[in-house]
Motif scaffolding. Structure first.
Motif, PDB file in Angstrom:
ATOM      1  N   GLN A 150      23.614   9.596  -8.586  1.00 59.61           N
ATOM      2  CA  GLN A 150      23.549   8.651  -7.469  1.00 59.61           C
ATOM      3  C   GLN A 150      22.119   8.234  -7.136  1.00 59.61           C
ATOM      4  N   GLY A 151      21.242   8.263  -8.147  1.00 64.52           N
ATOM      5  CA  GLY A 151      19.904   7.733  -7.972  1.00 64.52           C
ATOM      6  C   GLY A 151      19.145   8.381  -6.840  1.00 64.52           C
ATOM      7  N   ARG A 152      18.774   7.586  -5.841  1.00 60.37           N
ATOM      8  CA  ARG A 152      17.958   8.063  -4.727  1.00 60.37           C
ATOM      9  C   ARG A 152      18.614   9.255  -4.032  1.00 60.37           C
ATOM     10  N   ALA A 186      -1.255  10.609  -4.477  1.00 55.69           N
ATOM     11  CA  ALA A 186      -0.671   9.663  -5.438  1.00 55.69           C
ATOM     12  C   ALA A 186      -0.441   8.311  -4.783  1.00 55.69           C
ATOM     13  N   ALA A 187       0.024   8.318  -3.542  1.00 52.20           N
ATOM     14  CA  ALA A 187       0.264   7.062  -2.832  1.00 52.20           C
ATOM     15  C   ALA A 187      -1.039   6.319  -2.583  1.00 52.20           C
ATOM     16  N   ALA A 188      -2.104   7.057  -2.257  1.00 49.27           N
ATOM     17  CA  ALA A 188      -3.396   6.417  -2.029  1.00 49.27           C
ATOM     18  C   ALA A 188      -3.938   5.799  -3.312  1.00 49.27           C
ATOM     19  N   ALA A 189      -3.680   6.455  -4.449  1.00 52.54           N
ATOM     20  CA  ALA A 189      -4.173   5.948  -5.726  1.00 52.54           C
ATOM     21  C   ALA A 189      -3.375   4.739  -6.194  1.00 52.54           C
ATOM     22  N   ASP A 190      -2.091   4.706  -5.839  1.00 52.28           N
ATOM     23  CA  ASP A 190      -1.230   3.597  -6.272  1.00 52.28           C
ATOM     24  C   ASP A 190      -0.258   3.289  -5.137  1.00 52.28           C
ATOM     25  N   PRO A 191      -0.688   2.470  -4.174  1.00 51.44           N
ATOM     26  CA  PRO A 191       0.132   2.258  -2.972  1.00 51.44           C
ATOM     27  C   PRO A 191       1.365   1.385  -3.175  1.00 51.44           C
ATOM     28  N   THR A 192       1.529   0.783  -4.349  1.00 56.97           N
ATOM     29  CA  THR A 192       2.689  -0.070  -4.593  1.00 56.97           C
ATOM     30  C   THR A 192       3.768   0.716  -5.330  1.00 56.97           C
ATOM     31  N   PRO A 193       4.887   1.037  -4.684  1.00 59.75           N
ATOM     32  CA  PRO A 193       5.925   1.828  -5.351  1.00 59.75           C
ATOM     33  C   PRO A 193       6.500   1.094  -6.566  1.00 59.75           C
ATOM     34  N   ASP A 194       6.888   1.865  -7.565  1.00 57.62           N
ATOM     35  CA  ASP A 194       7.564   1.315  -8.734  1.00 57.62           C
ATOM     36  C   ASP A 194       8.998   0.956  -8.330  1.00 57.62           C
ATOM     37  N   PRO A 195       9.396  -0.308  -8.438  1.00 54.62           N
ATOM     38  CA  PRO A 195      10.749  -0.690  -8.003  1.00 54.62           C
ATOM     39  C   PRO A 195      11.854  -0.032  -8.815  1.00 54.62           C
ATOM     40  N   ASP A 196      11.515   0.471 -10.008  1.00 53.74           N
ATOM     41  CA  ASP A 196      12.523   1.116 -10.856  1.00 53.74           C
ATOM     42  C   ASP A 196      12.592   2.626 -10.642  1.00 53.74           C
ATOM     43  N   ASP A 197      11.713   3.153  -9.810  1.00 50.39           N
ATOM     44  CA  ASP A 197      11.690   4.598  -9.581  1.00 50.39           C
ATOM     45  C   ASP A 197      12.780   4.970  -8.584  1.00 50.39           C
ATOM     46  N   GLU A 198      13.656   5.902  -8.969  1.00 48.73           N
ATOM     47  CA  GLU A 198      14.761   6.301  -8.096  1.00 48.73           C
ATOM     48  C   GLU A 198      14.329   7.275  -6.999  1.00 48.73           C
ATOM     49  N   ALA A 200      12.265   8.564  -3.672  1.00 44.88           N
ATOM     50  CA  ALA A 200      11.712   7.940  -2.477  1.00 44.88           C
ATOM     51  C   ALA A 200      10.239   7.657  -2.716  1.00 44.88           C
ATOM     52  N   ALA A 201       9.687   6.745  -1.945  1.00 48.00           N
ATOM     53  CA  ALA A 201       8.255   6.465  -2.047  1.00 48.00           C
ATOM     54  C   ALA A 201       7.470   7.745  -1.748  1.00 48.00           C
ATOM     55  N   ASP A 202       6.302   7.872  -2.364  1.00 50.18           N
ATOM     56  CA  ASP A 202       5.510   9.094  -2.217  1.00 50.18           C
ATOM     57  C   ASP A 202       5.233   9.463  -0.756  1.00 50.18           C
ATOM     58  N   PRO A 203       4.874   8.516   0.128  1.00 51.16           N
ATOM     59  CA  PRO A 203       4.656   8.913   1.532  1.00 51.16           C
ATOM     60  C   PRO A 203       5.908   9.501   2.185  1.00 51.16           C
ATOM     61  N   ALA A 204       7.076   8.976   1.833  1.00 52.74           N
ATOM     62  CA  ALA A 204       8.324   9.498   2.404  1.00 52.74           C
ATOM     63  C   ALA A 204       8.608  10.907   1.886  1.00 52.74           C
ATOM     64  N   ARG A 205       8.310  11.158   0.609  1.00 52.79           N
ATOM     65  CA  ARG A 205       8.525  12.497   0.051  1.00 52.79           C
ATOM     66  C   ARG A 205       7.558  13.490   0.702  1.00 52.79           C
ATOM     67  N   ALA A 206       6.324  13.054   0.919  1.00 48.24           N
ATOM     68  CA  ALA A 206       5.341  13.916   1.581  1.00 48.24           C
ATOM     69  C   ALA A 206       5.810  14.276   2.991  1.00 48.24           C
ATOM     70  N   GLU A 207       6.284  13.293   3.729  1.00 48.42           N
ATOM     71  CA  GLU A 207       6.727  13.545   5.102  1.00 48.42           C
ATOM     72  C   GLU A 207       7.967  14.427   5.124  1.00 48.42           C
ATOM     73  N   SER A 208       8.867  14.271   4.164  1.00 53.24           N
ATOM     74  CA  SER A 208      10.051  15.129   4.094  1.00 53.24           C
ATOM     75  C   SER A 208       9.642  16.590   3.936  1.00 53.24           C
ATOM     76  N   HIS A 209       8.646  16.858   3.089  1.00 57.00           N
ATOM     77  CA  HIS A 209       8.183  18.235   2.894  1.00 57.00           C
ATOM     78  C   HIS A 209       7.502  18.768   4.150  1.00 57.00           C
ATOM     79  N   ARG A 210       6.695  17.946   4.796  1.00 57.53           N
ATOM     80  CA  ARG A 210       6.043  18.405   6.026  1.00 57.53           C
ATOM     81  C   ARG A 210       7.072  18.682   7.116  1.00 57.53           C
ATOM     82  N   CYS A 211       8.079  17.837   7.212  1.00 60.92           N
ATOM     83  CA  CYS A 211       9.134  18.013   8.207  1.00 60.92           C
ATOM     84  C   CYS A 211       9.881  19.323   7.960  1.00 60.92           C
ATOM     85  N   ALA A 212      10.166  19.634   6.690  1.00 63.59           N
ATOM     86  CA  ALA A 212      10.864  20.880   6.375  1.00 63.59           C
ATOM     87  C   ALA A 212      10.011  22.091   6.732  1.00 63.59           C
ATOM     88  N   ALA A 213       8.719  22.047   6.374  1.00 61.64           N
ATOM     89  CA  ALA A 213       7.832  23.168   6.678  1.00 61.64           C
ATOM     90  C   ALA A 213       7.730  23.384   8.183  1.00 61.64           C
TER      91      ALA A 213
END
Length: 258
Positions: A150-152, A186-198, A200-213
């Motif tokens: 189911q991708g994302r 990674a987001a700072a180095a390449d702020p444009t998400p790859d539209p084919d990447d299933e 979440a965008a790197d900032p969203a993944r970072a925030e998910s980990h911080r939220c869990a911690a």
């Protein structure tokens, strides 16, 4: 000392003998079930990252952690190798997780440029988070969970499995927060998400980990307390309870999440 009758002993007996285990053809066969660590010879350009992974026994530590928690009824091979740019991932056709040394080269460069010091420690944390994420995919496959293919949705579930496993361990929150920082870099180095990447965008993944911690131990992380994270304790509890319920058929006796 009476000589061993090695000439007439069967091959299996020879291979079981510690002193003879170095003979060609006498390698111990891999276990038939569970997560199994394996290393392939790296490309010369990946030698430093391979040395880090092997020296720290990172693949072995993660597979041991997974096997202590879960009893998977078939073999899932976890391979550290040079991938030539293919990227770390899980292949359901072969039940094989691949950790790619060349992925780590980019992470090392970003950490060292940001911190101006060797990055072995944060890179080791990134390896652990990556392997647990890919193990999440393997378990989605093994259990045929509803998010499979189911991708994302599957990628998010794999991130949450990494959170579950890392937060079970002492200092696992540090590992999770280091991985979050790797996504920020990674987001700072390449702020444009790859539209084919299933993923979440790197900032969203970072925030998910911080939220869990933060959600798992608010008192331990007062620096992470913000109004936007008021929901994190509830979100972490849902992550823990959902994955633990899904894993019930594989959980070893007495295994619990934090």
């Amino acid at each position: 000392m009476t000589p061993r009758r090695s000439r007439t002993a069967p091959a299996s007996t020879l291979c079981a003998t510690v002193l003879l285990s170095i003979l060609p053809g006498c390698e111990t066969p891999p276990p038939a079930r569970g997560f199994v660590a394996h290393h392939e010879k790296p490309a010369e350009a990946d030698r430093d990252e391979a040395d880090l992974v092997e020296r720290g026994r990172l693949v072995e530590l993660v597979t041991a952690d997974l096997n202590a928690y879960l009893d998977v009824p078939h073999r899932i091979t976890v391979v550290a190798r040079s991938c030539g740019g293919e990227g770390s991932g899980y292949d359901p056709a072969t039940s094989r997780i691949e950790l790619c040394y060349d992925d780590l080269t980019e992470d090392r460069r970003r950490f060292e440029e940001a911190d101006r010091r060797p990055a072995d420690e944060p890179l080791s944390d990134v390896v652990r988070e990556t392997l647990h994420h890919e193990a999440g995919h393997a378990l989605v496959d093994a259990l045929d969970l509803p998010v499979r293919d189911q991708g994302r949705a599957e990628e998010d579930a794999a991130d949450r499995f990494a959170q579950l496993m890392l937060l079970r361990a002492p200092e696992g929150d540090r590992t999770l927060l280091t991985a979050a920082r790797a996504y920020d870099l990674a987001a700072a180095a390449d702020p444009t998400p790859d539209p084919d990447d299933e993923h979440a965008a790197d900032p969203a993944r970072a925030e998910s980990h911080r939220c869990a911690a933060y959600g798992a131990a608010p008192a331990r992380h007062p620096d992470l307390a913000t109004p936007a994270r008021a929901h994190c304790a509830h979100t972490w509890a849902a992550t823990r309870d959902t994955w633990t319920a899904d894993l019930t058929p594989l959980l070893r006796k007495g295994a619990t999440a934090r």
